[in-house]
Design a protein around this motif. Structure first.
Motif, mmCIF file in Angstrom:
data_model
loop_
_atom_site.group_PDB
_atom_site.id
_atom_site.type_symbol
_atom_site.label_atom_id
_atom_site.label_comp_id
_atom_site.label_asym_id
_atom_site.label_seq_id
_atom_site.Cartn_x
_atom_site.Cartn_y
_atom_site.Cartn_z
ATOM 1 N N ASN A 36 0.876 -1.171 0.000
ATOM 2 C CA ASN A 36 0.000 0.000 0.000
ATOM 3 C C ASN A 36 0.913 1.220 0.000
ATOM 4 O OD1 ASN A 36 -2.066 1.841 0.210
ATOM 5 N ND2 ASN A 36 -2.454 1.450 2.378
ATOM 6 N N SER A 37 1.233 1.697 -1.208
ATOM 7 C CA SER A 37 2.254 2.724 -1.347
ATOM 8 C C SER A 37 1.645 4.095 -1.600
ATOM 9 C CB SER A 37 3.200 2.371 -2.502
ATOM 10 O OG SER A 37 4.152 3.394 -2.708
ATOM 11 N N LEU A 38 2.204 5.107 -0.932
ATOM 12 C CA LEU A 38 1.825 6.490 -1.184
ATOM 13 C C LEU A 38 2.728 7.109 -2.242
ATOM 14 C CD1 LEU A 38 1.295 7.649 2.526
ATOM 15 C CD2 LEU A 38 -0.417 6.790 0.908
ATOM 16 N N SER A 39 3.862 6.480 -2.514
ATOM 17 C CA SER A 39 4.797 6.943 -3.532
ATOM 18 C C SER A 39 4.553 6.184 -4.835
ATOM 19 C CB SER A 39 6.237 6.725 -3.066
ATOM 20 O OG SER A 39 6.459 7.327 -1.812
ATOM 21 N N LYS A 40 5.060 6.745 -5.925
ATOM 22 C CA LYS A 40 4.866 6.081 -7.216
ATOM 23 C C LYS A 40 5.643 4.770 -7.291
ATOM 24 C CE LYS A 40 1.856 8.671 -8.966
ATOM 25 N NZ LYS A 40 1.269 8.906 -7.635
ATOM 26 N N PHE A 41 6.815 4.708 -6.640
ATOM 27 C CA PHE A 41 7.606 3.487 -6.602
ATOM 28 C C PHE A 41 7.966 3.164 -5.153
ATOM 29 C CE2 PHE A 41 8.184 5.028 -10.876
ATOM 30 C CZ PHE A 41 8.161 3.887 -11.645
ATOM 31 N N TYR A 42 8.125 1.880 -4.873
ATOM 32 C CA TYR A 42 8.484 1.449 -3.521
ATOM 33 C C TYR A 42 9.469 0.297 -3.595
ATOM 34 C CZ TYR A 42 4.982 -2.196 -4.481
ATOM 35 O OH TYR A 42 4.270 -3.230 -5.041
ATOM 36 N N LEU A 43 10.193 0.098 -2.500
ATOM 37 C CA LEU A 43 11.146 -1.007 -2.409
ATOM 38 C C LEU A 43 11.280 -1.402 -0.942
ATOM 39 C CD1 LEU A 43 14.445 -1.361 -4.372
ATOM 40 C CD2 LEU A 43 14.371 -1.910 -1.953
ATOM 41 N N PHE A 44 11.064 -2.677 -0.652
ATOM 42 C CA PHE A 44 11.184 -3.222 0.699
ATOM 43 C C PHE A 44 12.230 -4.328 0.710
ATOM 44 C CE2 PHE A 44 7.013 -1.349 0.638
ATOM 45 C CZ PHE A 44 6.775 -0.922 1.932
ATOM 46 N N GLN A 45 12.850 -4.517 1.852
ATOM 47 C CA GLN A 45 13.777 -5.630 2.066
ATOM 48 C C GLN A 45 13.210 -6.561 3.126
ATOM 49 O OE1 GLN A 45 17.730 -4.559 3.324
ATOM 50 N NE2 GLN A 45 18.197 -6.648 3.996
ATOM 51 N N LEU A 46 13.134 -7.842 2.801
ATOM 52 C CA LEU A 46 12.722 -8.877 3.747
ATOM 53 C C LEU A 46 13.910 -9.786 4.011
ATOM 54 C CD1 LEU A 46 9.278 -9.917 2.189
ATOM 55 C CD2 LEU A 46 9.711 -8.184 3.944
ATOM 56 N N SER A 47 14.172 -10.077 5.292
ATOM 57 C CA SER A 47 15.286 -10.947 5.655
ATOM 58 C C SER A 47 14.773 -12.139 6.449
ATOM 59 C CB SER A 47 16.326 -10.180 6.476
ATOM 60 O OG SER A 47 16.931 -9.175 5.703
ATOM 61 N N PHE A 48 15.154 -13.322 6.001
ATOM 62 C CA PHE A 48 14.726 -14.567 6.626
ATOM 63 C C PHE A 48 15.876 -15.197 7.399
ATOM 64 C CE2 PHE A 48 11.756 -13.982 3.190
ATOM 65 C CZ PHE A 48 10.551 -14.476 3.677
ATOM 66 N N GLY A 49 15.522 -15.822 8.515
ATOM 67 C CA GLY A 49 16.472 -16.607 9.275
ATOM 68 C C GLY A 49 15.931 -18.008 9.491
ATOM 69 N N ILE A 50 16.826 -18.978 9.590
ATOM 70 C CA ILE A 50 16.431 -20.369 9.834
ATOM 71 C C ILE A 50 17.233 -20.890 11.016
ATOM 72 C CG2 ILE A 50 16.370 -22.720 8.917
ATOM 73 C CD1 ILE A 50 16.005 -21.606 6.166
ATOM 74 N N SER A 51 16.533 -21.364 12.030
ATOM 75 C CA SER A 51 17.182 -21.881 13.244
ATOM 76 C C SER A 51 18.167 -20.842 13.779
ATOM 77 C CB SER A 51 17.859 -23.219 12.955
ATOM 78 O OG SER A 51 16.885 -24.173 12.568
#
Length: 240
Positions: A173-188
């Motif tokens: 749900n972006s208020l800007s024309k372009f967006y970029l998110f970073q998702l980081s996963f961890g295991i154990s």
């Protein structure tokens, strides 16, 4: 650790440069329209170049069925003000500079793109502990392992018990024309199991679905994320 991955992406962001090789020809209208009007028109023609991993303007893109006969939406695109076009293109190329640096550095597992009408996935690094693929339907069971809403604030990781394969649903749900998110996963006990970049152009809200596979099932996983470009939020749900 998570901090190292976030630092890498933010370092790339600080060092990025923007460039444009778009050759689309626009006609200057006699009266300049409001930027939001022209930007919404241009957003509908944004596509992804699979070779470069960048957003581009595709003037031949068909927006509605009538475009195959009348192509009135293309006429609207060609009538965009040069002033408004330049503002939009600068914002797009700023994101493209960061995407190009991320792709070349190999710090991310994959980049997930969302445009006005389509979703794309470009895999980058195959050495991570997770594998992500496009899914065309949402989770059948509806049982959620974790549900998070990311904005400009970096939250502490959320932990959940995960099987070998699961569905990830993302919705921006972006208020800007372009967006970029970073998702980081961890295991154990491995905090840097994989980094996923979610990038897109502002469009009618729709959800995108992906399948995440790990080497082993029934183990503890963690997820954290942050908004790197744009103003808005990203909803992420991990389910069966």
């Amino acid at each position: 650790m998570y901090a190292s991955k976030f630092f890498s992406i933010l370092t790339i962001a600080a060092a990025m440069t923007a460039c444009s090789d778009d050759n689309t020809v626009f006609n200057e209208p006699s009266q300049i329209r409001a930027y939001e009007t022209d930007a919404q028109i241009m957003a509908q023609f944004v596509d992804v170049d699979n070779a470069t991993g960048k957003f581009v303007i595709n003037p031949d893109k068909k927006i509605t069925a009538s475009d195959y006969v009348l192509n009135r939406n293309r006429e609207e695109l060609l009538a965009v003000s040069a002033v408004n076009r330049d503002i939009f293109m600068r914002e797009m190329e700023s994101v493209n500079g960061l995407l190009s640096s991320i792709k070349q550095s190999g710090v991310a597992t994959a980049i997930l793109y969302s445009t006005y009408s389509s979703d794309y996935l470009i895999k980058i690094n195959g050495d991570n502990k997770i594998e992500i693929n496009k899914a065309f339907t949402q989770s059948r069971s509806g049982a959620n392992f974790v549900q998070l809403l990311f904005d400009g604030t970096q939250l502490e990781p959320r932990y959940f018990y995960a099987p070998e394969s699961m569905t990830m649903t993302v919705s921006a749900n972006s208020l800007s024309k372009f967006y970029l998110f970073q998702l980081s996963f961890g295991i154990s006990y491995e905090s840097d199991a994989g980094t996923v970049i979610v990038a897109g152009v502002q469009s009618p809200c729709h959800a995108s679905f992906y399948r995440i596979n790990t080497e082993e099932g029934n183990q503890s996983m963690s997820l954290k994320g942050k908004n790197l470009v744009g103003d808005g939020t990203l909803s992420v749900t991990i389910s069966e």
